[in-house]
Design an enzyme around this catalytic site. Structure first.
Site, PDB file in Angstrom:
ATOM      1  N   ASP A  25       0.665  -1.502  -0.003  1.00 35.79           N
ATOM      2  CA  ASP A  25       0.123   0.265  -0.296  1.00 35.79           C
ATOM      3  C   ASP A  25       0.528   1.604   0.215  1.00 35.79           C
ATOM      4  O   ASP A  25       1.959   1.127   0.173  1.00 35.79           O
ATOM      5  CB  ASP A  25      -0.652  -0.387   1.234  1.00 35.79           C
ATOM      6  CG  ASP A  25      -2.593   1.035   1.270  1.00 35.79           C
ATOM      7  OD1 ASP A  25      -2.429   1.429   0.023  1.00 35.79           O
ATOM      8  OD2 ASP A  25      -2.633   1.065   2.118  1.00 35.79           O
ATOM      9  N   ASN A  27       1.446   3.759  -2.723  1.00 35.15           N
ATOM     10  CA  ASN A  27       2.061   3.806  -3.939  1.00 35.15           C
ATOM     11  C   ASN A  27       1.329   5.388  -4.247  1.00 35.15           C
ATOM     12  O   ASN A  27       2.527   6.027  -4.863  1.00 35.15           O
ATOM     13  CB  ASN A  27       1.340   3.258  -5.107  1.00 35.15           C
ATOM     14  CG  ASN A  27       1.805   1.878  -5.447  1.00 35.15           C
ATOM     15  OD1 ASN A  27       3.012   1.261  -4.593  1.00 35.15           O
ATOM     16  ND2 ASN A  27       1.464   0.312  -5.797  1.00 35.15           N
ATOM     17  N   GLY A  28      -0.100   5.191  -4.243  1.00 35.65           N
ATOM     18  CA  GLY A  28      -0.582   6.662  -4.778  1.00 35.65           C
ATOM     19  C   GLY A  28      -0.102   8.167  -3.521  1.00 35.65           C
ATOM     20  O   GLY A  28       0.526   8.907  -4.195  1.00 35.65           O
ATOM     21  N   HIS A  42       2.843   3.619  -9.120  1.00 34.09           N
ATOM     22  CA  HIS A  42       2.643   2.022  -9.147  1.00 34.09           C
ATOM     23  C   HIS A  42       4.032   1.914 -10.278  1.00 34.09           C
ATOM     24  O   HIS A  42       4.429   0.151  -9.705  1.00 34.09           O
ATOM     25  CB  HIS A  42       1.423   1.998  -9.789  1.00 34.09           C
ATOM     26  CG  HIS A  42       0.034   1.856  -9.393  1.00 34.09           C
ATOM     27  ND1 HIS A  42      -0.373   2.020  -7.665  1.00 34.09           N
ATOM     28  CD2 HIS A  42      -1.211   3.164  -9.853  1.00 34.09           C
ATOM     29  CE1 HIS A  42      -1.204   2.993  -7.625  1.00 34.09           C
ATOM     30  NE2 HIS A  42      -1.835   2.527  -8.490  1.00 34.09           N
ATOM     31  N   SER A  70      -7.242  -5.397  -6.263  1.00 39.38           N
ATOM     32  CA  SER A  70      -8.075  -6.349  -5.343  1.00 39.38           C
ATOM     33  C   SER A  70      -9.467  -6.024  -6.047  1.00 39.38           C
ATOM     34  O   SER A  70      -9.422  -5.028  -6.878  1.00 39.38           O
ATOM     35  CB  SER A  70      -8.590  -5.612  -4.170  1.00 39.38           C
ATOM     36  OG  SER A  70      -9.233  -4.428  -4.269  1.00 39.38           O
ATOM     37  N   GLU A  72     -12.510  -4.793  -5.504  1.00 39.29           N
ATOM     38  CA  GLU A  72     -12.940  -3.720  -5.069  1.00 39.29           C
ATOM     39  C   GLU A  72     -11.709  -2.563  -6.022  1.00 39.29           C
ATOM     40  O   GLU A  72     -12.486  -1.227  -6.302  1.00 39.29           O
ATOM     41  CB  GLU A  72     -12.766  -3.053  -3.539  1.00 39.29           C
ATOM     42  CG  GLU A  72     -13.580  -3.492  -2.574  1.00 39.29           C
ATOM     43  CD  GLU A  72     -13.204  -5.407  -2.415  1.00 39.29           C
ATOM     44  OE1 GLU A  72     -12.107  -5.316  -2.175  1.00 39.29           O
ATOM     45  OE2 GLU A  72     -14.387  -6.310  -2.427  1.00 39.29           O
ATOM     46  N   ARG A  76     -11.206   2.085  -9.245  1.00 42.00           N
ATOM     47  CA  ARG A  76     -10.364   3.705  -9.011  1.00 42.00           C
ATOM     48  C   ARG A  76     -11.013   3.893 -10.325  1.00 42.00           C
ATOM     49  O   ARG A  76     -11.936   3.539 -11.339  1.00 42.00           O
ATOM     50  CB  ARG A  76      -9.110   2.739  -9.272  1.00 42.00           C
ATOM     51  CG  ARG A  76      -9.038   2.578  -8.051  1.00 42.00           C
ATOM     52  CD  ARG A  76      -7.663   1.718  -7.608  1.00 42.00           C
ATOM     53  NE  ARG A  76      -7.343   2.285  -5.899  1.00 42.00           N
ATOM     54  CZ  ARG A  76      -6.292   2.292  -5.178  1.00 42.00           C
ATOM     55  NH1 ARG A  76      -5.023   2.595  -5.906  1.00 42.00           N
ATOM     56  NH2 ARG A  76      -5.837   2.347  -4.096  1.00 42.00           N
ATOM     57  N   LEU A 136      10.983 -19.962  -4.992  1.00 41.91           N
ATOM     58  CA  LEU A 136      10.206 -19.208  -4.964  1.00 41.91           C
ATOM     59  C   LEU A 136       9.231 -19.459  -5.211  1.00 41.91           C
ATOM     60  O   LEU A 136       9.170 -19.234  -6.688  1.00 41.91           O
ATOM     61  CB  LEU A 136      10.694 -17.544  -4.710  1.00 41.91           C
ATOM     62  CG  LEU A 136       9.542 -16.544  -3.705  1.00 41.91           C
ATOM     63  CD1 LEU A 136       9.731 -16.361  -2.168  1.00 41.91           C
ATOM     64  CD2 LEU A 136      10.056 -15.084  -4.604  1.00 41.91           C
ATOM     65  N   SER A 194      -7.765  -5.601   4.969  1.00 40.37           N
ATOM     66  CA  SER A 194      -9.031  -4.578   3.591  1.00 40.37           C
ATOM     67  C   SER A 194      -9.147  -6.407   2.380  1.00 40.37           C
ATOM     68  O   SER A 194      -9.141  -5.899   1.382  1.00 40.37           O
ATOM     69  CB  SER A 194      -7.613  -3.943   2.218  1.00 40.37           C
ATOM     70  OG  SER A 194      -7.144  -2.486   3.052  1.00 40.37           O
ATOM     71  N   GLU A 205       1.332 -13.535  11.456  1.00 38.09           N
ATOM     72  CA  GLU A 205       2.062 -12.425  12.468  1.00 38.09           C
ATOM     73  C   GLU A 205       1.740 -11.743  11.639  1.00 38.09           C
ATOM     74  O   GLU A 205       1.822 -11.505  10.151  1.00 38.09           O
ATOM     75  CB  GLU A 205       3.341 -13.036  13.288  1.00 38.09           C
ATOM     76  CG  GLU A 205       2.998 -14.215  13.546  1.00 38.09           C
ATOM     77  CD  GLU A 205       3.109 -13.814  15.451  1.00 38.09           C
ATOM     78  OE1 GLU A 205       3.139 -12.694  15.341  1.00 38.09           O
ATOM     79  OE2 GLU A 205       2.557 -14.585  15.626  1.00 38.09           O
TER      80      GLU A 205
HETATM   81  C1  FPP Z   1      -1.633   0.607  -3.048  1.00 40.21           C
HETATM   82  O1  FPP Z   1      -1.434   1.590  -2.748  1.00 40.21           O
HETATM   83  C2  FPP Z   1      -1.455  -0.286  -4.213  1.00 40.21           C
HETATM   84  C3  FPP Z   1      -2.093  -1.172  -5.605  1.00 40.21           C
HETATM   85  C4  FPP Z   1      -3.494  -1.071  -5.349  1.00 40.21           C
HETATM   86  C5  FPP Z   1      -1.397  -1.476  -6.704  1.00 40.21           C
HETATM   87  C6  FPP Z   1      -0.235  -2.814  -6.389  1.00 40.21           C
HETATM   88  C7  FPP Z   1       1.101  -2.927  -7.267  1.00 40.21           C
HETATM   89  C8  FPP Z   1       1.768  -2.269  -7.409  1.00 40.21           C
HETATM   90  C9  FPP Z   1       2.764  -2.459  -6.771  1.00 40.21           C
HETATM   91  C10 FPP Z   1       2.743  -2.542  -9.126  1.00 40.21           C
HETATM   92  C11 FPP Z   1       2.758  -3.775  -9.172  1.00 40.21           C
HETATM   93  C12 FPP Z   1       2.199  -4.739  -9.809  1.00 40.21           C
HETATM   94  C13 FPP Z   1       1.862  -5.698 -10.491  1.00 40.21           C
HETATM   95  C14 FPP Z   1       0.812  -6.197 -10.220  1.00 40.21           C
HETATM   96  C15 FPP Z   1       3.194  -6.275 -11.350  1.00 40.21           C
HETATM   97  P1  FPP Z   1      -2.684   2.851  -3.794  1.00 40.21           P
HETATM   98  O2  FPP Z   1      -2.684   2.860  -4.983  1.00 40.21           O
HETATM   99  O3  FPP Z   1      -3.441   2.655  -2.705  1.00 40.21           O
HETATM  100  O4  FPP Z   1      -1.380   3.946  -2.687  1.00 40.21           O
HETATM  101  P2  FPP Z   1      -2.650   5.175  -2.309  1.00 40.21           P
HETATM  102  O5  FPP Z   1      -2.875   4.314  -0.533  1.00 40.21           O
HETATM  103  O6  FPP Z   1      -1.217   6.021  -1.756  1.00 40.21           O
HETATM  104  O7  FPP Z   1      -3.605   5.814  -2.453  1.00 40.21           O
END
Ligand code: FPP
Length: 241
Positions: A25, A27-28, A42, A70, A72, A76, A136, A194, A205
């Site tokens: 979580d 990225n945004g 992302h 997800s 959900e 977006r 892995l 979530s 854990e």
């Molecule tokens: C949540 O952060 C992240 C996601 C919904 C996407 C996760 C995707 C990646 C890490 C890219 C790699 C993915 C693949 C399929 C190789 P958010 O966007 O909800 O962040 P925020 O809560 O800060 O807005």
């Protein structure tokens, strides 16, 4: 386990989890802090994932499950959803060679509906090509919801006319037969599950860090494993002394 100190890799005797699951979580927020579009967050998130996979394969972690999209996340913007779809496709194409070379088994858990056809084809091809690999297992939760997985399992049970369901039988109807995660990590400081792996994390854990996913690196995952290795897992029993 391995630890980085002054850029040197040193070996530590630590309890390493067999299966780590990560809610990637933040990225945004990472992008927003830099005045960039969410897409950039992302893209950096994909780089962080690559780093973590490389590190975990070195320390002999056997399973990594990551929450990439997800059920959900369809809510977006169209733009963000299509970015995430193409990012996944690009990720598969870029990482294919190194997964095959490094003995990584690639697996995707989730519903297939609405996922673009070309992406589904690439997923299936790479799953097939890496199915014998055991260094892995990289399990990508994509178009995944914990409740959806349970509902899908129940429907398959009904279709198969199964009777006398117990936990062992039920487990066989989940999206995969991997062992339950030992450690769940969530980045960016939210104290929520979530809808992630609702069945599988019964005794996992939990480790939550404020670090945003694109900034998550070897040192951060070492901290999480260090914290895990000091826990006393009781699985509902009493403390061992
Ligand atoms: C949540 O952060 C992240 C996601 C919904 C996407 C996760 C995707 C990646 C890490 C890219 C790699 C993915 C693949 C399929 C190789 P958010 O966007 O909800 O962040 P925020 O809560 O800060 O807005």
């Amino acid at each position: 386990m391995l630890k980085y100190y002054n850029n040197e890799v040193i070996k530590m005797e630590k309890k390493v989890p067999e299966h780590i699951a990560i809610i990637m979580d933040g990225n945004g927020r990472w992008a927003k802090k830099r005045g960039l579009a969410r897409t950039f967050g992302h893209m950096e998130g994909a780089k962080a994932l690559r780093r973590i996979i490389e590190y975990l394969s070195k320390i002999n972690v056997k399973y990594l499950t990551v929450y990439a999209f997800s059920t959900e996340n369809w809510n977006r913007s169209e733009d963000e959803v299509s970015t995430l779809m193409s990012l996944f496709l690009k990720y598969i194409k870029n990482e294919k060679k190194s997964m095959i070379k490094n003995g990584i088994r690639f697996f995707v858990s989730g519903r297939k509906n609405n996922v673009p056809k070309n992406l589904l084809e690439e997923i299936e091809k790479l799953q097939e090509e890496t199915k014998e690999n055991r260094n892995l297992t990289l399990n990508i939760a994509f178009n995944y919801g914990g409740r959806a997985e349970l509902v899908d399992a129940v429907n398959k049970i009904i279709e198969n006319n199964e009777k006398n369901i117990d936990e062992e039988k039920f487990k066989k109807y989940l999206y995969n037969d991997f062992p339950d995660p030992d450690l769940v990590i969530r980045t960016s400081g939210e104290y929520r599950i979530s809808n992630f792996l609702l069945w599988q994390i019964a005794y996992a854990e939990l480790y939550i860090t404020d670090v945003l996913w694109p900034d998550f690196d070897e040192k951060e995952i070492e901290k999480a494993i260090e914290s895990y290795s000091n826990r006393n897992r009781r699985f509902g029993g009493v403390e061992n002394v």
